[in-house]
Design an enzyme around this catalytic site. Structure first.
Site, PDB file in Angstrom:
ATOM      1  N   LYS A  72       0.848  -1.198   0.000  1.00  0.00           N
ATOM      2  CA  LYS A  72       0.000   0.000   0.000  1.00  0.00           C
ATOM      3  C   LYS A  72       0.882   1.246   0.000  1.00  0.00           C
ATOM      4  O   LYS A  72       1.890   1.287   0.718  1.00  0.00           O
ATOM      5  CB  LYS A  72      -0.915  -0.025   1.228  1.00  0.00           C
ATOM      6  CG  LYS A  72      -1.981   1.058   1.257  1.00  0.00           C
ATOM      7  CD  LYS A  72      -2.889   0.876   2.483  1.00  0.00           C
ATOM      8  CE  LYS A  72      -3.951   1.950   2.589  1.00  0.00           C
ATOM      9  NZ  LYS A  72      -4.782   1.807   3.807  1.00  0.00           N
ATOM     10  N   SER A  84      -9.663   2.084   2.828  1.00  0.00           N
ATOM     11  CA  SER A  84      -8.830   2.813   1.918  1.00  0.00           C
ATOM     12  C   SER A  84      -7.867   1.947   1.112  1.00  0.00           C
ATOM     13  O   SER A  84      -7.365   2.392   0.083  1.00  0.00           O
ATOM     14  CB  SER A  84      -8.011   3.851   2.691  1.00  0.00           C
ATOM     15  OG  SER A  84      -7.132   3.214   3.604  1.00  0.00           O
ATOM     16  N   SER A 109      -9.650  -0.294   7.064  1.00  0.00           N
ATOM     17  CA  SER A 109      -9.102  -0.228   5.702  1.00  0.00           C
ATOM     18  C   SER A 109      -8.376  -1.462   5.203  1.00  0.00           C
ATOM     19  O   SER A 109      -8.021  -1.524   4.017  1.00  0.00           O
ATOM     20  CB  SER A 109      -8.165   0.962   5.583  1.00  0.00           C
ATOM     21  OG  SER A 109      -8.923   2.140   5.501  1.00  0.00           O
TER      22      SER A 109
HETATM   23  N1  GLN Z   1     -12.923   4.321   6.249  1.00  0.00           N
HETATM   24  C1  GLN Z   1     -12.335   4.816   7.458  1.00  0.00           C
HETATM   25  C2  GLN Z   1     -11.971   6.266   7.303  1.00  0.00           C
HETATM   26  O1  GLN Z   1     -12.269   6.792   6.300  1.00  0.00           O
HETATM   27  C3  GLN Z   1     -11.152   3.970   7.839  1.00  0.00           C
HETATM   28  C4  GLN Z   1      -9.941   4.260   7.070  1.00  0.00           C
HETATM   29  C5  GLN Z   1      -8.758   3.419   7.458  1.00  0.00           C
HETATM   30  O2  GLN Z   1      -8.878   2.398   8.126  1.00  0.00           O
HETATM   31  N2  GLN Z   1      -7.585   3.888   7.059  1.00  0.00           N
HETATM   32  O3  GLN Z   1     -11.395   6.860   8.147  1.00  0.00           O
END
Ligand code: GLN
Length: 491
Positions: free
Chosen positions: A80, A155, A179
């Site tokens: 990532k 994400s 994410s």
């Molecule tokens: N979807 C969540 C957010 O937007 C989690 C994102 C993540 O785990 N990096 O913050």
């Protein structure tokens, strides 16, 4: 398609170790696959062809010299774009870091290299890991290999899509609110969020430092466990790293694969009634609960009354920490600089750089966080959210006095069409309804494919006590031994 891309990491490592195939052949097969499908999927922001082939050649040379190879030597992995990679572009999905080549490797990247894995490149993500669909990437969305008109989750949508599209057998994600697990669920792959502090944050571009947890993504539970073992464990460069060995997740995955859960007590969270979740997701979940019971697990209901406050608490804590962390992107030290024509003040350049460099969701979070931390509001918002965090932790502690692990659907809905939730941020935030409590508590959670709803994958989440990551692998592997792995129909 070359068969080599269909193999698990475990199988690839076995073939490389015996010399039946070479790391270079395996790497070329995956690079060819990326060349064939990534124009459609867009899982990668950067493919490091030369670096990957050089790493693969080094593994083959070590094998030829009779050296002992590690358990994942020669296995390609996609990383990532939130982790720094020495000399290799790292954008965090943001224009503000476009063109930045970090001078150092994240600890996890270093461990991947030391283990002889082959880094294929960097995967797409929502900007600064804020989002649940990868649509907030400044470089365009990733598409779900199950249906190219749908989102791959976020994400870490790139890391999950790369697995589902057979572009990589392993990938690395990071999980602040879901994410790793939510993209795993909606792409039919496995994603594990380790215990907070169980994997190093050194070189992970910070979003919300008390929540950020890098972790493994794979197509099978055992592969995820092997990757977890390689990247996990204490790192003196991360002050919140836990000075203890990684729980034996590999042994646990192997034990789970025998399909016997006798003596394991699993809790279904009463408050996760299915309200707000799709019926098809709940149906697949309930069927999996029956399967786990048939494997010998005892299933009980456990009430976690404060879980319903997890989402609002998260959306104060995470933005607060982000507003502080992202202050480092000032147009001076890293990446983008806008308007520095010799006539403007430092403040003007900073402001122009941030205006141009950050996308709307990142700006929204910085503003919410700055507000929540401002004097006069601090106690009412940030302080209150921290109290809720404590109550959620107590819910987990009480639950784990009664059960070995908790189970739930990973996410309330299957992969939705691109564009369906971008107009209303709250609709996007709901994707993490079931995953966020674990982040606030700091324990481990895994998503494992458990079935299909309308032909799209559904994930089951297993949540375990802190530093009992092995338990979730056992349960996930047991379920996998019955339901198997999932392959997108097309591609
Ligand atoms: N979807 C969540 C957010 O937007 C989690 C994102 C993540 O785990 N990096 O913050």
């Amino acid at each position: 398609m070359s068969d080599l891309t269909r193999l698990t990491a475990t199988e690839i490592a076995g073939l490389v170790a015996t010399g039946e195939t070479s790391a270079v052949e395996v790497t070329r097969a995956h690079l060819d696959r990326i060349a064939a499908v990534d124009e459609q999927v867009h899982a990668f922001l950067h493919v490091d062809t030369e670096g990957a082939l050089a790493a693969a050649r080094a593994v083959d040379e070590r094998r030829a010299a009779g050296e002992e190879l590690g358990p994942l030597a020669g296995v390609p992995v996609a990383v990532k774009d939130v982790l720094t990679t020495k000399g290799v572009p790292t954008t965090v999905g943001s224009k503000i870091l476009e063109g930045w080549r970090p001078p150092y490797d994240a600890t996890i990247v270093q461990r991947l290299r030391d283990a002889g894995t082959v880094m294929l490149g960097k995967t797409n993500m929502d900007e600064f890991a804020m989002g649940s669909s990868t649509e907030y990437s400044a470089y365009g969305p990733t598409r779900n290999p199950w249906d190219l008109d749908r989102i791959p989750g976020g994400s870490g949508g790139g890391s999950a899509a790369a697995l589902a599209a057979y572009e990589a057998p392993l990938s690395i994600g990071s999980d602040t609110g879901g994410s790793i697990r939510q993209p795993g669920a909606v792409t039919g792959t496995v994603g594990a969020k380790p215990t907070y502090g169980g994997t190093s944050r050194y070189g992970l571009v910070a979003f919300s430092s008390s929540l950020d947890t890098p972790g493994p993504c794979a197509r099978t539970v055992l592969d995820a466990a092997l990757l977890h073992q390689v990247i996990g464990g204490h790192d003196p460069r991360d002050s919140t790293s836990i000075p203890a060995p990684v729980p034996d997740v590999v042994a646990a995955a192997k034990l789970g694969a025998t399909g016997d859960l006798t003596g394991v007590k699993l809790g279904v969270v009463t408050e996760f009634t299915g309200e707000g979740a799709e019926p098809g997701v709940m149906a697949a979940f309930r069927e999996s609960v029956d399967t786990l019971a048939k494997l010998g697990a005892e299933i009980v209901e456990v009430s976690c009354p404060h879980f319903r406050y997890a989402l609002p608490a998260y959306y104060l804590i995470a933005p607060s920490e982000c507003s502080s962390n992202l202050a480092r992107f000032d147009g001076v030290r890293f990446g983008l600089r806008v308007g520095d024509d010799g006539n403007r003040s430092l403040e003007e350049v900073m402001s122009l750089t941030r205006e141009a460099g950050f996308g709307p969701e990142v700006k929204r979070r910085i503003m919410i966080g700055t507000y929540a931390l401002s004097s006069g509001y601090y106690d009412a918002y940030y302080g209150q959210a921290q109290k809720v965090r404590t109550l959620i932790t107590r819910d987990f502690t009480a639950a784990f006095e009664r059960v070995d692990a908790l189970i739930s659907p990973t996410t309330p809905f299957v992969a939705f069409p691109l564009g369906a939730r971008t107009a209303d941020p709250y609709q996007m935030y709901l994707a993490d309804l079931f995953t966020i409590p674990t982040n606030l508590y700091g324990g481990p959670g895994i998503s494992v494919p458990c079935g299909l709803s309308d032909g799209l994958p559904v994930g089951l989440q297993v949540m375990a006590p802190t530093m009992a990551d092995d338990r979730m692998y056992r349960v996930a592997a047991a379920l996998e031994s019955v339901v198997g792995t999932f392959t997108p129909p097309a591609l």
